[in-house]
Design an enzyme around this catalytic site. Structure first.
Site, PDB file in Angstrom:
ATOM      1  N   HIS A  68      -1.032 -11.390  -3.052  1.00  0.00           N
ATOM      2  CA  HIS A  68      -2.477 -11.460  -3.250  1.00  0.00           C
ATOM      3  C   HIS A  68      -2.862 -11.932  -4.652  1.00  0.00           C
ATOM      4  O   HIS A  68      -4.043 -12.095  -4.941  1.00  0.00           O
ATOM      5  CB  HIS A  68      -3.087 -10.083  -2.987  1.00  0.00           C
ATOM      6  N   ASP A  69      -1.890 -12.108  -5.531  1.00  0.00           N
ATOM      7  CA  ASP A  69      -2.183 -12.568  -6.898  1.00  0.00           C
ATOM      8  C   ASP A  69      -1.794 -14.030  -7.121  1.00  0.00           C
ATOM      9  O   ASP A  69      -2.001 -14.563  -8.206  1.00  0.00           O
ATOM     10  CB  ASP A  69      -1.399 -11.730  -7.931  1.00  0.00           C
TER      11      ASP A  69
ATOM     12  N   ASP B  80       2.353  -0.618  -8.630  1.00  0.00           N
ATOM     13  CA  ASP B  80       1.591  -1.627  -9.357  1.00  0.00           C
ATOM     14  C   ASP B  80       1.878  -1.586 -10.864  1.00  0.00           C
ATOM     15  O   ASP B  80       1.832  -0.514 -11.480  1.00  0.00           O
ATOM     16  CB  ASP B  80       0.105  -1.338  -9.107  1.00  0.00           C
TER      17      ASP B  80
ATOM     18  N   ASP C 207       0.581   1.061  -1.675  1.00  0.00           N
ATOM     19  CA  ASP C 207       0.482   0.594  -3.055  1.00  0.00           C
ATOM     20  C   ASP C 207       0.167   1.816  -3.916  1.00  0.00           C
ATOM     21  O   ASP C 207      -0.741   2.579  -3.608  1.00  0.00           O
ATOM     22  CB  ASP C 207      -0.663  -0.424  -3.169  1.00  0.00           C
TER      23      ASP C 207
ATOM     24  N   GLU D  68       6.373  -3.389  -9.456  1.00  0.00           N
ATOM     25  CA  GLU D  68       5.910  -4.688  -9.951  1.00  0.00           C
ATOM     26  C   GLU D  68       6.216  -4.761 -11.438  1.00  0.00           C
ATOM     27  O   GLU D  68       5.871  -3.842 -12.193  1.00  0.00           O
ATOM     28  CB  GLU D  68       4.412  -4.850  -9.702  1.00  0.00           C
TER      29      GLU D  68
HETATM   30  C1  GLC Z   1      -1.190  -5.977 -10.203  1.00  0.00           C
HETATM   31  C2  GLC Z   1      -1.868  -6.272  -8.894  1.00  0.00           C
HETATM   32  C3  GLC Z   1      -3.122  -7.034  -9.181  1.00  0.00           C
HETATM   33  C4  GLC Z   1      -4.018  -6.174 -10.032  1.00  0.00           C
HETATM   34  C5  GLC Z   1      -3.310  -5.693 -11.289  1.00  0.00           C
HETATM   35  C6  GLC Z   1      -4.034  -4.561 -11.915  1.00  0.00           C
HETATM   36  O1  GLC Z   1      -0.764  -7.116 -10.846  1.00  0.00           O
HETATM   37  O2  GLC Z   1      -1.006  -6.941  -8.022  1.00  0.00           O
HETATM   38  O3  GLC Z   1      -3.780  -7.444  -8.019  1.00  0.00           O
HETATM   39  O4  GLC Z   1      -5.156  -6.889 -10.387  1.00  0.00           O
HETATM   40  O5  GLC Z   1      -2.029  -5.219 -11.016  1.00  0.00           O
HETATM   41  O6  GLC Z   1      -3.966  -3.424 -11.099  1.00  0.00           O
END
Ligand code: GLC
Ligand code: CA
Length: 560
Positions: free
Chosen positions: A331-332, A205, A102, A258
């Site tokens: 995980h979100d 991310d 990540d 992402e």
């Molecule tokens: C992304 C991650 C999440 C995190 C956010 C800020 O969305 O997947 O878990 O809280 O970024 O880094």
């Protein structure tokens, strides 16, 4: 055109996502770690995946569980040492599993040495590493109306500088100033560091947030994430991502960005194959909005047509031009069985949902516990929650006058913590996750029934179904490279699509109903000529023109 599609290893792989803190505890302190991961590499390999994506393993105050990084080149002590990481990397590679890290560079932790320096004042070398501004109204109000994605203001005042810094996420996650070439050079160095060590790529991310519109203008007033229109796809995103590609483009690796609020049309600007391609794939969010508006907290009834529209758009628009990243959990996101499936038909619906997304064109990602059909824990008391966004949203809702009971009911459904309970390995104490008396986070009490050990032993388990499905995908290029046609869009109890590739055809049938429903095969598909390769029930009988589908039944027919 099916034949023009370019092949690549990253298109053929399937990826398993590990969220380290809750995966497996190897040293008995109640927290998942690298030793635990090492002990489960054979298990991960046994699923039939080709790669592991690790949510952040780096040194972090863990305010956002690793997404607040204080040292990009070291492992969090609670997860182990760099030696432990290298053992995992090596162990994965020996088993033919690639390792994806990540990369969190939209922001750092407020404990990162860059930030500790930056906040000291304007005349230090890190002064412009972050986004600092004077406030409005004589510095009494933040510089603009942007609000954090996690609720609350998007700015934090720092007396030492007499300025505010921007944080799109938690207060402890200051946004980096990517317009500063020195910051971009740091990012490239970090990428190089890990790639040279042998990792095989990055999940990046919120990478589409790194370029903010000049002047940081006020945003559309929203209680959460106000200002988002000024950075979801900012003015220099292309330029910066191409700069990063100067580094990773020299390695045999994969990049997945992402991309919240991404649409297929905009994604094509970024991930279309060719010289200007910035990333190999993107994680968009649109298909996670079939039971909500934007975020799981704004709950709506599950809408299958909405889900199908999104999938069909992405499948159609990207085909032959760019590549899809497929997921239904991470995980979100709360557990998908609770959202798009059925607790009553947990096994049937978990298997159906697996087929629904894995049989599309793209690279499938499977989140830890998804393969055994783990469900939401639905904690009742806000003090049991750990996730910063859950806590912030709770307090925001309470300040608007919403009752505790109402918010907690919502949290039970919507909180990210639902995905973060320890993996249920067995029916032994603490689900076999830890030998400590107390795990760092509550274990879902249903571990006595839902656990890996039970699933390994049951030939009919969700786990064994995933294995079969991933093997089927690997053995049939049509699943990976075929084109896509949706059928019966108007039906709200059925999702059906066909794929074709090099003269072969495949039909994917997914019932979203708790009742028996009739399925009529689309005209071009005579089921008596097809071979039923995958089904979540015994005895998938059919006549040429169709069949009756049992609750949440799924079938995949191949026509060769
Ligand atoms: C992304 C991650 C999440 C995190 C956010 C800020 O969305 O997947 O878990 O809280 O970024 O880094
Ligand atoms: Ca541990």
């Amino acid at each position: 055109m099916a034949n023009s599609i370019k092949k690549a290893w990253y298109k053929e792989m399937a990826v398993y996502q590990v969220w380290p803190r809750s995966f497996c505890d190897g040293n008995g302190d109640g927290i998942g770690d690298l030793k635990g991961i090492l002990s489960k590499l054979d298990y991960i390999k046994s699923l039939g995946v080709d790669a592991i994506w690790f949510s952040p393993l780096y040194v972090s105050p863990q305010k956002d569980y690793g997404y607040d990084i204080a040292d990009y080149r070291n492992i969090a002590p609670e997860y182990g040492t760099m030696e432990d990481f290298k053992a995992v990397l090596d162990g994965a590679h020996k088993r033919g599993l690639r390792v994806i890290m990540d990369l969190v560079v939209n922001h750092t932790s407020d404990q990162h040495p860059w930030f500790l320096e930056s906040k000291k004042g304007k005349d230090n070398p890190y002064s412009d590493y972050y986004i600092w501004r004077k406030g409005r109204m004589n510095n009494k109000l933040p510089p603009n109306d942007w609000r954090s994605t996690f609720a609350g203001p998007g700015w934090q005042y720092v007396p030492e500088r007499d300025e505010y810094y921007l944080h799109l996420f938690a207060t402890e996650q200051p946004d980096l100033n990517m317009d500063n070439p020195k910051v971009r050079a740091e990012v490239k160095d970090i990428m190089k560091f890990w790639l040279d060590m042998g990792v095989d790529g990055f999940r990046e991310d919120v990478i589409t947030f790194i370029s903010k519109r000049e002047g940081l203008p006020d945003g559309f007033p929203l209680p959460v994430a106000a200002g988002v229109e000024h950075y979801i796809d900012g003015p220099h995103l292309h330029e910066y991502l191409m700069e990063f590609k100067d580094v990773w483009g020299k390695y045999d690796c994969v990049t997945i960005g992402e991309a919240p609020m991404m649409t297929p049309k905009r994604a094509l600007k970024h991930i279309s194959e060719g010289d200007e391609q910035e990333l190999n794939m993107m994680f968009h969010f649109q298909h996670m909005e079939a039971d909500c508006m934007f975020v799981s907290w704004i709950k709506m009834p599950f809408n299958l047509k909405k889900l199908k529209t999104v999938y069909t758009n992405w499948q159609k628009q990207l085909y032959g031009k760019a590549w899809n990243a497929l997921y239904i959990e991470n995980h979100d996101q709360p557990r998908v069985v609770n959202r798009y499936g059925s607790l009553k038909y947990r096994k049937e619906s978990a298997k159906m949902l697996a087929v629904m997304y894995i049989c599309q064109s793209g690279t499938p990602f499977i989140y830890q516990g998804q393969e055994i059909g783990m469900t939401n824990i639905g904690l009742k008391d806000i003090n049991q929650y750990e996730d910063v966004s859950t806590k912030n949203i709770y307090h925001m809702a309470r300040s608007f006058g919403v009752k505790d009971e109402t918010v907690m009911k919502l949290a039970a459904y919507a909180s990210r913590d639902n995905a973060r309970t320890p993996v249920q390995w067995s029916d032994e104490k603490n689900a076999g996750f830890t030998s400590a008396d107390k795990p760092w986070f509550p274990i879902n009490p249903n571990y006595t029934e839902i656990n890996v050990k039970e699933a390994q032993e049951d030939p009919d388990s969700i786990l064994n179904f995933y294995r079969k499905l991933l093997k089927f995908r690997k053995e049939n290029e049509i699943v990976i490279y075929g084109d896509y046609t949706e059928y019966y869009h108007e039906r709200d109890d059925l999702y059906c699509y066909g794929r074709t590739y090099e003269g072969k055809r495949m039909l994917v049938i997914c019932s979203f109903s708790e009742k028996n429903i009739t399925f009529t095969a689309p005209p071009a598909y005579d089921l008596s000529f097809g071979k039923c390769m995958i089904c979540n029930y015994d005895d998938p009988t059919a006549v040429a023109g169709g069949c009756v589908l049992r609750p949440y039944e799924t079938r995949v027919y191949l026509f060769e």
